[in-house]
Design a protein around this motif. Structure first.
Motif, PDB file in Angstrom:
ATOM      1  N   ALA A  36       0.830  -1.210   0.000  1.00  0.00           N
ATOM      2  CA  ALA A  36       0.000   0.000   0.000  1.00  0.00           C
ATOM      3  C   ALA A  36       0.866   1.263   0.000  1.00  0.00           C
ATOM      4  O   ALA A  36       1.973   1.282   0.538  1.00  0.00           O
ATOM      5  CB  ALA A  36      -0.924   0.005   1.216  1.00  0.00           C
ATOM      6  N   GLU A  37       0.324   2.312  -0.611  1.00  0.00           N
ATOM      7  CA  GLU A  37       1.016   3.601  -0.638  1.00  0.00           C
ATOM      8  C   GLU A  37       0.816   4.373   0.665  1.00  0.00           C
ATOM      9  O   GLU A  37       1.613   5.249   0.998  1.00  0.00           O
ATOM     10  CB  GLU A  37       0.516   4.438  -1.815  1.00  0.00           C
ATOM     11  N   LEU A  38      -0.245   4.022   1.389  1.00  0.00           N
ATOM     12  CA  LEU A  38      -0.550   4.740   2.626  1.00  0.00           C
ATOM     13  C   LEU A  38      -1.367   3.831   3.534  1.00  0.00           C
ATOM     14  O   LEU A  38      -2.233   3.096   3.064  1.00  0.00           O
ATOM     15  CB  LEU A  38      -1.344   6.012   2.306  1.00  0.00           C
ATOM     16  N   VAL A  39      -1.082   3.869   4.836  1.00  0.00           N
ATOM     17  CA  VAL A  39      -1.848   3.129   5.833  1.00  0.00           C
ATOM     18  C   VAL A  39      -2.311   4.106   6.902  1.00  0.00           C
ATOM     19  O   VAL A  39      -1.507   4.885   7.426  1.00  0.00           O
ATOM     20  CB  VAL A  39      -1.008   2.013   6.481  1.00  0.00           C
ATOM     21  N   MET A  40      -3.608   4.064   7.223  1.00  0.00           N
ATOM     22  CA  MET A  40      -4.179   4.995   8.184  1.00  0.00           C
ATOM     23  C   MET A  40      -4.775   4.208   9.348  1.00  0.00           C
ATOM     24  O   MET A  40      -5.650   3.362   9.152  1.00  0.00           O
ATOM     25  CB  MET A  40      -5.233   5.872   7.516  1.00  0.00           C
ATOM     26  N   VAL A  41      -4.273   4.495  10.558  1.00  0.00           N
ATOM     27  CA  VAL A  41      -4.658   3.723  11.740  1.00  0.00           C
ATOM     28  C   VAL A  41      -4.977   4.650  12.905  1.00  0.00           C
ATOM     29  O   VAL A  41      -4.488   5.791  12.948  1.00  0.00           O
ATOM     30  CB  VAL A  41      -3.531   2.744  12.151  1.00  0.00           C
ATOM     31  N   PRO A  42      -5.775   4.177  13.882  1.00  0.00           N
ATOM     32  CA  PRO A  42      -6.153   5.024  15.025  1.00  0.00           C
ATOM     33  C   PRO A  42      -4.958   5.465  15.870  1.00  0.00           C
ATOM     34  O   PRO A  42      -4.984   6.538  16.468  1.00  0.00           O
ATOM     35  CB  PRO A  42      -7.091   4.125  15.845  1.00  0.00           C
ATOM     36  N   GLU A  43      -3.916   4.628  15.932  1.00  0.00           N
ATOM     37  CA  GLU A  43      -2.780   4.914  16.811  1.00  0.00           C
ATOM     38  C   GLU A  43      -1.846   5.990  16.265  1.00  0.00           C
ATOM     39  O   GLU A  43      -0.970   6.478  16.989  1.00  0.00           O
ATOM     40  CB  GLU A  43      -1.953   3.638  17.043  1.00  0.00           C
TER      41      GLU A  43
END
Length: 323
Positions: A187-194
């Motif tokens: 993936a080019e970007l990963v978005m997570v709550p932390e």
């Protein structure tokens, strides 16, 4: 201890059946009778408790879901409901419980033990991998591989049409699935709550990729991302990048189902047996986990209340490898 029971509660996870099998056969090996409680705490209240023999758990290790079924129980949240549950356990001669599940399961077990003194050992069964006291939870590896398979297919379409896809994976409070899937899926970007993020960084990453002739991209979004879900983020991105073909996909509950991976079958087996042995050794109010490939017992209090940290080195890796 002459007789114990096993239950599954909360969301199902691939590998739960492997854990049930290990509990049953581990108990029988130690000359202890074992019962299955159908539909978790609801079944405990309803008295849906059945003896389990070795042959009852044959040919289940490869199956997803849980043969004991699972259900939410609002009645178990009440003192009256827990009294009914305790009465049924006593009538069936049950002296200890192995509870397979997550935070909610262990919270109920902790309250139940304080009120009625029934020894309980937990087994971490949740695809989110968000429980403190174990490196991995049952179902996590299978969920990641399921998500990866989907992203590989989405990547084909994204590349064919020069599209950007926002792909939402499970993880209400945890980004473990998103990070592992993002790395494995390129993936080019990963978005997570932390990890605090901004829509501006998303736009910059996609724009920079386009400037480098990267015409297709995958953005993996954990469902608990604070900026919003994949649908919201894809709409915002489209508003700010009107010339890009942007789509979104939510993988949802497909991540919970399917045959468990080898890792989850082995993990479920190890933790199910560890729970039985812990119970027979006098342990209670603890969760059996694996840390550094060794069995570890963690109190329910810590497992429920302590935050399991995400390895931010993995986030840094995503940013480096996506250039």
């Amino acid at each position: 201890m002459k007789k114990i029971a096993v239950l599954t509660s909360g969301g199902d996870a691939p590998g739960m059946n492997a854990a049930i099998r290990a509990v049953v056969r581990g108990a029988i090996y130690n000359h202890v009778e074992v019962c299955g409680i159908i539909r978790g705490y609801k079944g405990m209240i309803d008295g849906d408790i059945r003896p389990l023999k070795s042959h009852d758990v044959s040919n289940i290790i490869q199956k997803g879901g849980t043969i004991l079924k699972s259900a939410r129980s609002e009645e178990f949240r009440t003192k009256r409901g827990r009294e009914k549950a305790y009465k049924n356990l006593k009538e069936n001669g049950i002296e200890g419980i192995v509870a397979i599940g997550g935070n909610g399961t262990f919270t109920g077990a902790e309250i139940f033990l304080k009120e009625f003194g029934v020894p309980t050992v937990g087994v971490p069964g949740t695809i989110d991998n968000d429980l403190y006291g174990t490196d991995y939870t049952i179902g996590f590896d299978t969920a990641v591989n399921t998500a990866l398979d989907a992203i590989d297919k989405i990547r084909d379409t994204a590349d064919s049409h020069d599209r950007v896809f926002f792909v939402e994976v499970m993880g209400r409070d945890s980004g473990y699935i998103a990070v592992q899937t993002g790395i494995g899926g390129g993936a080019e970007l990963v978005m997570v709550p932390e990890n605090p993020d901004s829509i501006e960084r998303v736009i910059q990453t996609l724009s920079t990729g386009r400037d480098r002739s990267k015409f297709s991209s995958i953005v993996v979004v954990a469902e608990g991302e604070e900026l919003g879900d994949a649908h919201y983020l894809s709409v915002k991105a489209k508003e700010m990048l009107p010339n890009m073909d942007i789509r979104m996909t939510t993988l949802g509950h497909v991540q919970r189902g399917g045959a468990p991976s080898a890792i989850d079958r082995i993990l479920g087996s190890r933790l199910g047996l560890a729970a039985v042995e812990g119970l027979l050794e006098g342990k209670h109010n603890v969760m059996a986990g694996i840390i550094n490939d060794k069995v570890n017992y963690c109190s329910f209090h810590d497992s429920i209340n302590k935050k399991k940290p995400l390895n931010h080195e993995l986030i840094r890796m995503v940013n480096i490898l996506s250039i």
